[in-house]
Design an enzyme around this catalytic site. Structure first.
Site, PDB file in Angstrom:
ATOM      1  N   SER A   1      28.414  43.138  40.236  1.00  0.00           N
ATOM      2  CA  SER A   1      29.048  43.418  41.516  1.00  0.00           C
ATOM      3  C   SER A   1      28.006  43.340  42.618  1.00  0.00           C
ATOM      4  O   SER A   1      26.843  43.695  42.408  1.00  0.00           O
ATOM      5  CB  SER A   1      29.678  44.815  41.502  1.00  0.00           C
ATOM      6  OG  SER A   1      30.288  45.104  42.746  1.00  0.00           O
ATOM      7  N   ARG A   2      28.422  42.905  43.790  1.00  0.00           N
ATOM      8  CA  ARG A   2      27.488  42.851  44.921  1.00  0.00           C
ATOM      9  C   ARG A   2      27.167  44.237  45.444  1.00  0.00           C
ATOM     10  O   ARG A   2      26.111  44.448  46.052  1.00  0.00           O
ATOM     11  CB  ARG A   2      28.084  42.013  46.048  1.00  0.00           C
ATOM     12  CG  ARG A   2      28.144  40.519  45.766  1.00  0.00           C
ATOM     13  CD  ARG A   2      28.750  39.763  46.919  1.00  0.00           C
ATOM     14  NE  ARG A   2      30.151  40.149  47.148  1.00  0.00           N
ATOM     15  CZ  ARG A   2      30.898  39.725  48.159  1.00  0.00           C
ATOM     16  NH1 ARG A   2      30.358  38.928  49.073  1.00  0.00           N
ATOM     17  NH2 ARG A   2      32.147  40.096  48.286  1.00  0.00           N
TER      18      ARG A   2
ATOM     19  N   LYS B   1      45.423  41.628  37.965  1.00  0.00           N
ATOM     20  CA  LYS B   1      46.507  40.981  38.685  1.00  0.00           C
ATOM     21  C   LYS B   1      46.215  41.003  40.192  1.00  0.00           C
ATOM     22  O   LYS B   1      45.501  41.904  40.660  1.00  0.00           O
ATOM     23  CB  LYS B   1      47.844  41.657  38.358  1.00  0.00           C
ATOM     24  CG  LYS B   1      48.019  43.067  38.939  1.00  0.00           C
ATOM     25  CD  LYS B   1      48.553  43.039  40.355  1.00  0.00           C
ATOM     26  CE  LYS B   1      48.289  44.328  41.062  1.00  0.00           C
ATOM     27  NZ  LYS B   1      48.548  44.254  42.503  1.00  0.00           N
TER      28      LYS B   1
ATOM     29  N   ILE C   1      39.871  49.797  41.562  1.00  0.00           N
ATOM     30  CA  ILE C   1      40.663  49.607  40.355  1.00  0.00           C
ATOM     31  C   ILE C   1      39.784  49.643  39.117  1.00  0.00           C
ATOM     32  O   ILE C   1      40.190  50.142  38.059  1.00  0.00           O
ATOM     33  CB  ILE C   1      41.476  48.297  40.425  1.00  0.00           C
ATOM     34  CG1 ILE C   1      42.565  48.291  39.348  1.00  0.00           C
ATOM     35  CG2 ILE C   1      40.587  47.074  40.299  1.00  0.00           C
ATOM     36  CD1 ILE C   1      43.647  49.308  39.549  1.00  0.00           C
TER      37      ILE C   1
ATOM     38  N   ASP D   1      50.757  41.772  46.931  1.00  0.00           N
ATOM     39  CA  ASP D   1      49.800  42.335  45.982  1.00  0.00           C
ATOM     40  C   ASP D   1      50.441  43.464  45.184  1.00  0.00           C
ATOM     41  O   ASP D   1      50.367  43.464  43.952  1.00  0.00           O
ATOM     42  CB  ASP D   1      48.539  42.820  46.710  1.00  0.00           C
ATOM     43  CG  ASP D   1      47.508  43.377  45.750  1.00  0.00           C
ATOM     44  OD1 ASP D   1      46.887  42.584  45.017  1.00  0.00           O
ATOM     45  OD2 ASP D   1      47.337  44.618  45.712  1.00  0.00           O
TER      46      ASP D   1
END
Length: 309
Positions: free
Chosen positions: A36-37, A90, A14, A168
């Site tokens: 971010s990992r 979201k 996303i 979701d």
């Protein structure tokens, strides 16, 4: 004015598909870093976590939190405490109480908090809301059916506790419904269908009543759709039918195509975020999340065959 220096936390599908191009297409923002990992964005400074991001980026104004909802509250708490404006993908959190906490924190820190509902920014939604405002709604039906293997490949978190399962995508429909209806609705029954090997539902059937207790709306969410995908909201009024299709991108009123503008959702999200920051305001509507919580509270659970991705 100088652009708002923003970082993305959580570099997944996303973020790459929607947030990065929308930020880069808006002159009010400058993408200066990511955390971010695993993922990075070429040409942008990257950090392994939000703690190192907040410590390592000077003059950072805002963060867009795009990780799964489970860890989002913790990240938002840290960002708000550091005085950053926060945009929440979201669903904005794993629970309603988490959002109550973030609202209070944003107010105390005098920064903007924006819980985004991207489907509300689809091209047809505002006009649908305006048309329904002065009409009596007789009934509303949602059909939100898609192929989980196509849209969520390998996303194990959506099946885990706190992952929302079919809600979701289903919460996108609820975000539109709560935006366009001129009156409140209340969940009265829910059937949630769980694969025997998953902690979250693959399908849901919901019924809503109005304030008088009359059944007024229904919704079917299903992740087992093959072929053409369905994201429709049909409203019957005392003055004819309104139909939102393609997740709100198309609007028909009394059978006439009124809006068909394609994907404009995230561009409008960042337009609105810039407005909120300039005004020193927040925008956090918890109604869609409350409906999901109600569904798990009153829902009847049924089970189907194990799911294999």
């Amino acid at each position: 004015m100088a652009p708002i220096r923003i970082a993305i936390v959580g570099v997944g599908k996303i973020a790459r598909d929607q947030h990065v191009p929308s930020i880069r297409g808006n002159r009010d923002f400058e993408l200066v870093a990511t955390a971010s990992r695993h993922g990075t964005i070429e040409g942008v400074s990257s950090f392994p976590d939000i703690e190192s991001l907040l410590e390592g980026v000077e003059n950072l104004d805002a963060v867009a939190l795009c990780m799964p909802p489970g860890p989002r509250h913790s990240a938002a708490v840290k960002a708000l405490a550091a005085g950053k404006h926060v945009l929440l993908e979201k669903p904005p959190g794993a629970t309603v109480s988490e959002l109550d906490d973030l609202i209070a924190s944003a107010k105390a820190e005098k920064v903007s908090l924006f819980a985004t509902w991207h489907s509300r920014h689809a091209a047809g939604v505002a006009k649908a809301k305006a048309w329904l405002a002065n009409r009596t709604v007789r009934s509303l039906r949602v059909d939100w059916k898609e192929d989980v293997r196509k849209w969520h490949p390998g996303q194990a978190w959506i099946w885990e506790p706190g992952g929302f399962g079919v809600f979701d995508p289903g919460i996108n429909a609820l975000s539109i419904v709560t935006e366009i209806l001129p009156m409140p609705i209340f969940l009265t029954s829910a059937t949630l269908l769980f694969p025997k090997n998953r902690a979250q539902p693959i399908a849901a059937d919901l019924v809503f009543a109005d304030s008088a207790g009359e059944d007024r709306a229904s919704a079917i969410f299903d992740w087992r759709q093959t072929g053409p995908q369905t994201w429709d909201i049909r409203v019957i009024t005392d003055d004819g039918e309104l139909l939102l299709q393609s997740g709100g991108a198309k609007l028909f009123i009394k059978g006439e195509l009124v809006v068909d503008e394609g994907d404009v959702e995230y561009a409008d999200i960042y337009r609105h975020f810039a407005e909120l920051i300039a005004a020193g305001a927040s925008d956090v509507d918890l109604r869609p999340l409350r409906h999901v919580a109600d569904a798990f509270m009153v829902g009847r659970h049924a089970f189907t065959d194990p799911f294999e991705d």
